[in-house]
Structure formats: structure tokens, C-alpha cells
Design a protein around this motif. Structure first.
Motif, PDB file in Angstrom:
ATOM      1  N   GLY A  44       0.871  -1.263  -0.042  1.00 19.86           N
ATOM      2  CA  GLY A  44      -0.078  -0.115  -0.006  1.00 19.86           C
ATOM      3  C   GLY A  44       0.832   1.185  -0.023  1.00 19.86           C
ATOM      4  N   VAL A  45       0.505   2.075  -0.833  1.00 20.17           N
ATOM      5  CA  VAL A  45       1.246   3.490  -0.783  1.00 20.17           C
ATOM      6  C   VAL A  45       0.367   4.604  -1.031  1.00 20.17           C
ATOM      7  CG1 VAL A  45       2.931   4.707  -2.317  1.00 20.17           C
ATOM      8  CG2 VAL A  45       3.070   2.116  -2.331  1.00 20.17           C
ATOM      9  N   CYS A  46       0.767   5.511  -0.231  1.00 21.54           N
ATOM     10  CA  CYS A  46       0.080   7.014  -0.323  1.00 21.54           C
ATOM     11  C   CYS A  46       0.983   8.057  -0.092  1.00 21.54           C
ATOM     12  CB  CYS A  46      -1.160   7.153   0.936  1.00 21.54           C
ATOM     13  SG  CYS A  46      -1.926   8.782   0.792  1.00 21.54           S
ATOM     14  N   VAL A  47       0.729   8.965  -1.199  1.00 25.54           N
ATOM     15  CA  VAL A  47       1.549  10.217  -1.171  1.00 25.54           C
ATOM     16  C   VAL A  47       0.818  11.412  -1.285  1.00 25.54           C
ATOM     17  CG1 VAL A  47       3.538  11.285  -2.606  1.00 25.54           C
ATOM     18  CG2 VAL A  47       3.426   8.719  -2.442  1.00 25.54           C
ATOM     19  N   LYS A  48       1.016  12.298  -0.452  1.00 28.72           N
ATOM     20  CA  LYS A  48       0.137  13.638  -0.451  1.00 28.72           C
ATOM     21  C   LYS A  48       1.252  14.756  -0.568  1.00 28.72           C
ATOM     22  CE  LYS A  48      -3.471  14.204   2.153  1.00 28.72           C
ATOM     23  NZ  LYS A  48      -4.325  14.314   3.321  1.00 28.72           N
ATOM     24  N   ASN A  49       0.787  15.842  -1.134  1.00 34.12           N
ATOM     25  CA  ASN A  49       1.475  17.226  -1.397  1.00 34.12           C
ATOM     26  C   ASN A  49       1.211  17.883  -0.053  1.00 34.12           C
ATOM     27  OD1 ASN A  49       2.164  19.995  -1.619  1.00 34.12           O
ATOM     28  ND2 ASN A  49       2.532  19.345  -3.576  1.00 34.12           N
ATOM     29  N   VAL A  50       2.186  18.069   0.996  1.00 31.65           N
ATOM     30  CA  VAL A  50       1.814  18.769   2.161  1.00 31.65           C
ATOM     31  C   VAL A  50       1.204  20.129   2.027  1.00 31.65           C
ATOM     32  CG1 VAL A  50       3.213  17.097   3.600  1.00 31.65           C
ATOM     33  CG2 VAL A  50       4.032  19.224   2.679  1.00 31.65           C
ATOM     34  N   THR A  52      -0.625  21.441  -0.430  1.00 29.86           N
ATOM     35  CA  THR A  52      -1.992  21.668  -1.146  1.00 29.86           C
ATOM     36  C   THR A  52      -2.769  20.634  -0.196  1.00 29.86           C
ATOM     37  OG1 THR A  52      -1.394  19.731  -2.496  1.00 29.86           O
ATOM     38  CG2 THR A  52      -1.086  22.129  -3.241  1.00 29.86           C
ATOM     39  N   ASN A  53      -2.299  19.520   0.441  1.00 34.24           N
ATOM     40  CA  ASN A  53      -3.042  18.551   1.105  1.00 34.24           C
ATOM     41  C   ASN A  53      -3.760  17.596   0.045  1.00 34.24           C
ATOM     42  OD1 ASN A  53      -3.677  16.932   3.568  1.00 34.24           O
ATOM     43  ND2 ASN A  53      -5.558  18.021   3.815  1.00 34.24           N
ATOM     44  N   GLN A  54      -3.289  17.318  -1.117  1.00 35.57           N
ATOM     45  CA  GLN A  54      -3.709  16.891  -2.087  1.00 35.57           C
ATOM     46  C   GLN A  54      -3.075  15.313  -2.138  1.00 35.57           C
ATOM     47  OE1 GLN A  54      -6.840  17.670  -3.750  1.00 35.57           O
ATOM     48  NE2 GLN A  54      -6.693  19.332  -2.261  1.00 35.57           N
ATOM     49  N   ILE A  55      -3.849  14.369  -2.391  1.00 36.84           N
ATOM     50  CA  ILE A  55      -3.287  13.145  -2.812  1.00 36.84           C
ATOM     51  C   ILE A  55      -2.555  13.184  -4.108  1.00 36.84           C
ATOM     52  CG2 ILE A  55      -3.716  10.651  -3.012  1.00 36.84           C
ATOM     53  CD1 ILE A  55      -5.990  10.955  -1.127  1.00 36.84           C
ATOM     54  N   VAL A  56      -1.394  12.820  -4.172  1.00 40.24           N
ATOM     55  CA  VAL A  56      -0.709  12.828  -5.553  1.00 40.24           C
ATOM     56  C   VAL A  56      -0.468  11.353  -5.905  1.00 40.24           C
ATOM     57  CG1 VAL A  56       1.898  12.936  -6.377  1.00 40.24           C
ATOM     58  CG2 VAL A  56       1.069  14.502  -4.686  1.00 40.24           C
ATOM     59  N   PHE A  57      -0.387  10.370  -5.158  1.00 39.75           N
ATOM     60  CA  PHE A  57      -0.524   9.038  -5.573  1.00 39.75           C
ATOM     61  C   PHE A  57      -1.105   7.945  -4.532  1.00 39.75           C
ATOM     62  CE2 PHE A  57       1.148   4.726  -5.883  1.00 39.75           C
ATOM     63  CZ  PHE A  57       1.033   4.382  -7.139  1.00 39.75           C
ATOM     64  N   ASP A  58      -1.986   6.965  -4.863  1.00 35.96           N
ATOM     65  CA  ASP A  58      -2.553   6.309  -3.930  1.00 35.96           C
ATOM     66  C   ASP A  58      -2.671   4.878  -4.616  1.00 35.96           C
ATOM     67  OD1 ASP A  58      -4.753   4.813  -2.688  1.00 35.96           O
ATOM     68  OD2 ASP A  58      -6.170   6.426  -2.525  1.00 35.96           O
ATOM     69  N   VAL A 381      -2.240   7.140   8.154  1.00 32.32           N
ATOM     70  CA  VAL A 381      -0.776   7.490   8.441  1.00 32.32           C
ATOM     71  C   VAL A 381      -0.239   8.691   7.510  1.00 32.32           C
ATOM     72  CG1 VAL A 381       1.640   6.976   8.630  1.00 32.32           C
ATOM     73  CG2 VAL A 381       0.072   5.206   8.832  1.00 32.32           C
ATOM     74  N   CYS A 382      -0.573   9.067   6.480  1.00 35.10           N
ATOM     75  CA  CYS A 382      -0.297   9.916   5.550  1.00 35.10           C
ATOM     76  C   CYS A 382      -1.182  11.085   6.121  1.00 35.10           C
ATOM     77  CB  CYS A 382      -0.654   9.929   4.115  1.00 35.10           C
ATOM     78  SG  CYS A 382       0.809   9.935   3.026  1.00 35.10           S
ATOM     79  N   ASP A 383      -2.288  10.917   6.730  1.00 34.85           N
ATOM     80  CA  ASP A 383      -3.279  12.126   7.293  1.00 34.85           C
ATOM     81  C   ASP A 383      -2.607  12.827   8.389  1.00 34.85           C
ATOM     82  OD1 ASP A 383      -4.935  12.082   5.039  1.00 34.85           O
ATOM     83  OD2 ASP A 383      -6.549  11.102   6.015  1.00 34.85           O
ATOM     84  N   VAL A 384      -2.206  11.891   9.377  1.00 33.26           N
ATOM     85  CA  VAL A 384      -1.315  12.233  10.682  1.00 33.26           C
ATOM     86  C   VAL A 384      -0.146  13.168  10.117  1.00 33.26           C
ATOM     87  CG1 VAL A 384       0.015  11.488  12.465  1.00 33.26           C
ATOM     88  CG2 VAL A 384      -2.121  10.291  11.757  1.00 33.26           C
ATOM     89  N   ALA A 443      14.577  19.200  -3.975  1.00 32.98           N
ATOM     90  CA  ALA A 443      15.219  20.438  -4.115  1.00 32.98           C
ATOM     91  C   ALA A 443      14.289  21.631  -4.682  1.00 32.98           C
ATOM     92  CB  ALA A 443      16.541  20.089  -5.040  1.00 32.98           C
ATOM     93  N   ASN A 444      13.245  21.422  -5.351  1.00 37.62           N
ATOM     94  CA  ASN A 444      12.651  22.362  -6.133  1.00 37.62           C
ATOM     95  C   ASN A 444      11.485  22.833  -5.082  1.00 37.62           C
ATOM     96  OD1 ASN A 444      10.648  20.336  -5.686  1.00 37.62           O
ATOM     97  ND2 ASN A 444      10.358  20.016  -7.925  1.00 37.62           N
ATOM     98  N   GLY A 445      11.467  22.606  -3.679  1.00 37.98           N
ATOM     99  CA  GLY A 445      10.737  22.974  -2.746  1.00 37.98           C
ATOM    100  C   GLY A 445       9.278  22.232  -2.571  1.00 37.98           C
ATOM    101  N   THR A 446       9.243  21.465  -3.149  1.00 44.35           N
ATOM    102  CA  THR A 446       8.157  20.345  -3.139  1.00 44.35           C
ATOM    103  C   THR A 446       8.178  19.622  -1.912  1.00 44.35           C
ATOM    104  OG1 THR A 446       7.355  20.531  -5.388  1.00 44.35           O
ATOM    105  CG2 THR A 446       6.370  18.852  -3.996  1.00 44.35           C
ATOM    106  N   THR A 447       7.341  19.200  -1.063  1.00 41.63           N
ATOM    107  CA  THR A 447       7.452  18.410   0.268  1.00 41.63           C
ATOM    108  C   THR A 447       6.303  17.512   0.192  1.00 41.63           C
ATOM    109  OG1 THR A 447       8.523  20.020   1.346  1.00 41.63           O
ATOM    110  CG2 THR A 447       7.616  17.877   2.559  1.00 41.63           C
ATOM    111  N   TYR A 448       6.574  16.202   0.075  1.00 44.01           N
ATOM    112  CA  TYR A 448       5.516  15.213   0.145  1.00 44.01           C
ATOM    113  C   TYR A 448       5.422  14.478   1.675  1.00 44.01           C
ATOM    114  CZ  TYR A 448       5.936  15.343  -4.914  1.00 44.01           C
ATOM    115  OH  TYR A 448       5.796  15.728  -6.409  1.00 44.01           O
TER     116      TYR A 448
END
Length: 477
Positions: A44-50, A52-58, A381-384, A443-448
Motif C-alpha cells: 500500500g502506498v499513499c503520497v500527499k503534497n503537504v 496543498t494536502n492533495q493526494i498525489v498517488f494512492d 498515516v499520511c493524514d497524520v 530540491a525544487n521546494g516540493t514536500t511530500y
């Protein structure tokens, strides 16, 4: 014709280069799922852009998984949220009676407050010698040179269920499954040092035990000296309420001394025993015995001899997240539940609800993740982690996590990170479970924030680690 072929390859290259993170992750997960080593496993994998709080991958993000030590993520986040980073555990040294000519005509009491660091050798401040010396000097400051009474212990700050019902027998005899007391001591484990015998099939020789154990404790030594080159393997068996430990395993004939950390029975009693030993060595005699406090003593008037304060909660959480210390985690868990596993489970769920996370399908039974009955989804866990990012303690929490290739449980993975990028995460490992969750900073400033959990594999855990590392790398490329 050559120009057409060249254009075709250029387009193909650009298409590959412009693949989205989601497409890259899906490709890697498809590789994982089709690999014969882990074909029967679930991931199971979940990735969010912190930001925007949007799911990038699920991928199976809402499915339940056994999280292993990822259980420590909601625990530590909720502990900081509810208790604050400056909370400290307290242990009291008290006395009753009167002092005449240096003799205490009364008793001394160790009253626990659940401090998991008391007697830990990780730090000078908490080392057994440091703690015992402080207590001795505090008695000396009161003018006490001899004690005509008993040494009482009170571990009732936590309930009398030190072990979780769902922990495995093979875990609870060893340091990582030692159980929790209202008076913890030396991280509730003792260390044995074993030397090989002079020939194979003979019993290994226990040359040292630290800290010293009471005389009525027993160790059944079943360690066998094996042929040269054998992998040294030592395990302890026995529960919290049994003063006997069975020590099983092998030590190679050509091995140097081998150490093993074994769960300590009744750590509160060992603490008092070590204190009485220390006082005797300093010339302070206790005429009476070591006893558990009883209700009659509550009618006495007490004098506070000394109060020991633990490190701050933030420092303890650093140890929980970086070194995955189960004893520290369970102490904080039970603290949240006012001493009870059941109440602690309810408090973690209440904390998740305060974060806006549904808990109907989440199962929380402990704080460390040692139980395979824990169930949580990668999305939860991602939501936490997303909640923590928006909190006032994000930076503090981030630094409590292991840094990939540098520190803690992640020091041996992703050592060659792209310049300017980093991963801070918590790992989780147990039989059939490998997991990572934390923050990927580009490096581009994006945090997941991300969660990756693999369950139900039968191959070696290191094989799964290497496969998951490829997924992690995609988050910072």
C-alpha cells in the motif's frame, strides 16, 4: 528516413522524461507486484503534497495493513499534541518516620511515574550509577546514615498489565518486548555476556550480567557452543511476572564474548535491589527488606527526599522515532491512557478524530507496533503526517525522524540522494512487514508526506527493503 527515426527516439525520450511522479510510482509498484520474491505480498502506498494536502498517488491507500513500528507515528504526534514537548516524567524518593543521630526510624519509598529512561545507559543523566548516586546523596543531605525500616516500591502509576495480550511469546523475553512498569529500570532489560566453552556441544559460559539481579532470580542457560563460523544467536524466554529466564541459542567456538539484551522481570524490584546494594556499598544499612507498598502506608506522613525528572517528551520522542525504542513508546502510550492499554487505545483514536481522521476501521492495541493486531491504512498515516506539517511542532517532529543515509533506522538506505533533496522517515519492520512513512523534501521546494507498507512477504526482509528503496528514491528525484 534517419531524421524520422531520430525524431521518434527524441519523442520517446521526452515522454519518458516527462512522466509524472504518479506514473513512475505505478510503474515501480507493478514491478514490485510482478516480482517472484514478493508476488504473494500486498503493498500500500499513499503520497500527499503537504502544502496543498492533495493526494498525489494512492495504491491500496485505504486498505488496512499491519504497520509494525509505523504505529509510533500517530503515538508520537498525539503525545506532542496532548502533552506538549516539555512534559517530563517524575520519580519520587520519599521517607517516613523520624531521624535520630543519623538513623531513619522509618522507611524509604521509590514512587514511580512511568519514566522509561530511568536507569538507561544511553545517557549520563539517566545511567544507573548516576541515579543511585543522586538518591544516596539526597538521603545523605537529609542526614540519613542508616535506615531502620524497609525499602518500599510503588509502580502503580501504570496498571498491573505490563505486557500487551497480543504480543508474541518469542518477543516478550527479549529487550524489545520487555513490558512496562510504573517504575522502569535500565529500559527493563539486563545484558548478559556469554563466552564459548572450550569445545563444541558444551554449555556457553555467562561471564557477566548487568545490572545485577536479585538472588532469587534464576537463569536457565541453554546456550550451546557450536562449531567455528556458526552465527551467534541468543534469545531469552519468560514473561514479566516470572523471575526465571530461559536463555537459548548458539555461540561459535571461535567467537569473542557475545552480549544479548534480555527482558528484565519485575524491573521495579531490580531498581530497589540495586539501590539497596548501592547504599550498602556506601555504608548505609537498610535493616528491613524490599516490599511493594501497601494501602496502610498511605496513612503515614511522607517527606520528599528527591524528585527525579526525565528528559523532556520531545527528547524521548526523538528516541522513539529515531531508534524505534519500544519501551519508551509503550510508556508514552500508557501515559496517554492514564496507565491502561485499553484507555490508551481509546485516547489514540480520539486524537486521530481530533485530526479529522476516521477511525472506524483502525485498530490500535499498543504504542510500539509490536503487535500484529494493529491495523491502519497508508492514507491514515499520511493524514497524520499532513496534520503534523500544519502544526506548530512540525520542525521538531521532522528532526525526530531518521534521516535517510545519515541517522537512526534509515542510516543504511538512500545514501546517494539528489543534491538538495532529503527524506526524513520512520521505518517499520517485523516478520512479513516492511514499511516507511515520513517526509520527502525535494530540491525544487516540493514536500511530500508518504506511507509505504508491504505485508505478507516470506522472502528476506532485506530484499523487500531494496525494492521499497527504489520507490522512496522516486519521491526525491
Amino acid at each position: 528516413m534517419k531524421n524520422i527515426v531520430g525524431l521518434f527516439f527524441l519523442i520517446a525520450f521526452l515522454n519518458g522524461f516527462s512522466q509524472t511522479l504518479s506514473e513512475k510510482l505505478m510503474k515501480e509498484i507493478q514491478k514490485f507486484s510482478s516480482d517472484k520474491d514478493v508476488a504473494a505480498a500486498t503493498i500500500g502506498v499513499c503520497v500527499k503534497n503537504v502544502k496543498t494536502n492533495q493526494i498525489v498517488f494512492d495504491y491500496n491507500g485505504t486498505k488496512n495493513f499491519v504497520p509494525a513500528s509505523l504505529q509510533k507515528i500517530p503515538l508520537t504526534a498525539i503525545a506532542l499534541q496532548k502533552l506538549g514537548s516539555n512534559y517530563k516524567f517524575k520519580t519520587y524518593l520519599l521517607s517516613s518516620g523520624n531521624i535520630t543521630n543519623g538513623v531513619l526510624n522509618g522507611n524509604v519509598y521509590i514512587i514511580g511515574g512511568g519514566d522509561p529512561t530511568l536507569g538507561s545507559t544511553r545517557f549520563t543523566k539517566t545511567h544507573p550509577d548516576t541515579i543511585l548516586k543522586q538518591w544516596y546523596l539526597a538521603l545523605k543531605e537529609k542526614g540519613i546514615k542508616s535506615i531502620k525500616g524497609n525499602l518500599y516500591i510503588d509502580p502503580s502509576f501504570f496498571d498491573n498489565h505490563p505486557l500487551n495480550d497480543t504480543w508474541m511469546w518469542g518477543d516478550i523475553g527479549n529487550y524489545y518486548g520487555a513490558g512496562i512498569s510504573g517504575i522502569n529500570w535500565h529500559e527493563n532489560m539486563f545484558q548478559i555476556t556469554v563466552n564459548p566453552a572450550d569445545s563444541i556441544n558444551k554449555q556457553g559460559i555467562i561471564s557477566n550480567i548487568y545490572p545485577s539481579l536479585p538472588k532469587n532470580y534464576s537463569i536457565n542457560n541453554n546456550i550451546i557452543t557450536a562449531q567455528k563460523g556458526t552465527t551467534n544467536y541468543i534469545m531469552g524466554y519468560g514473561d514479566f511476572y516470572n523471575s526465571r529466564r530461559d536463555i537459548e541459542g548458539y555461540i561459535a567456538l571461535n567467537a569473542s564474548a557475545v552480549s544479548a539484551k534480555i527482558a528484565m522481570p519485575f524491573p521495579e524490584y531490580v531498581c530497589a535491589y540495586n539501590f539497596k546494594e548501592y547504599l550498602t556499598n556506601q555504608g548505609v544499612n537498610i535493616e528491613g527488606t524490599i516490599n511493594y507498598i501497601d494501602i496502610d502506608t498511605f496513612n503515614l506522613q511522607f517527606d520528599t527526599v528527591y524528585i527525579h525528572y526525565s528528559f523532556s517528551l520531545s527528547s524521548i520522542i526523538n528516541q522513539i522515532n529515531k531508534t524505534s525504542n519500544n519501551i519508551y513508546a509503550e510508556s508514552v502510550f500508557k501515559l496517554l491512557g492514564n496507565g491502561s492499554y485499553i484507555r490508551a487505545s481509546s485516547e489514540i483514536k480520539a486524537g486521530l478524530k481530533r485530526m479529522g481522521i476516521p477511525t472506524e476501521t483502525i485498530n490500535i492495541v499498543d504504542g510500539s507496533g509490536l503487535s500484529s493486531s494493529n491495523l491502519i491504512s497508508p492514507l491514515a498515516v499520511c493524514d497524520v503526517l499532513a496534520y503534523v506539517y500544519s502544526s506548530s511542532f512540525y520542525q521538531q517532529y521532522l528532526l525526530s525522524l531518521s534521516e535517510a543515509g545519515v541517522s537512526g533506522t534509515l542510516r543504511n538506505i538512500i545514501k546517494n540522494k539528489p543534491k538538495g533533496s532529503n527524506i526524513y522517515a520512520k521505518s517499520g519492520t517485523m516478520s512479513g512487514v516492511r514499511a516507511y512513512a515520513g517526509y520527502a523534501i525535494n530540491a525544487n521546494g516540493t514536500t511530500y508526506c508518504f506511507t509505504i507498507i508491504a505485508n505478507n512477504f516470506t522472502c528476506k526482509s532485506m530484499i523487500v527493503r531494496d525494492k521499497l528503496e527504489k520507490i522512496l528514491l522516486l519521491l526525491i528525484e
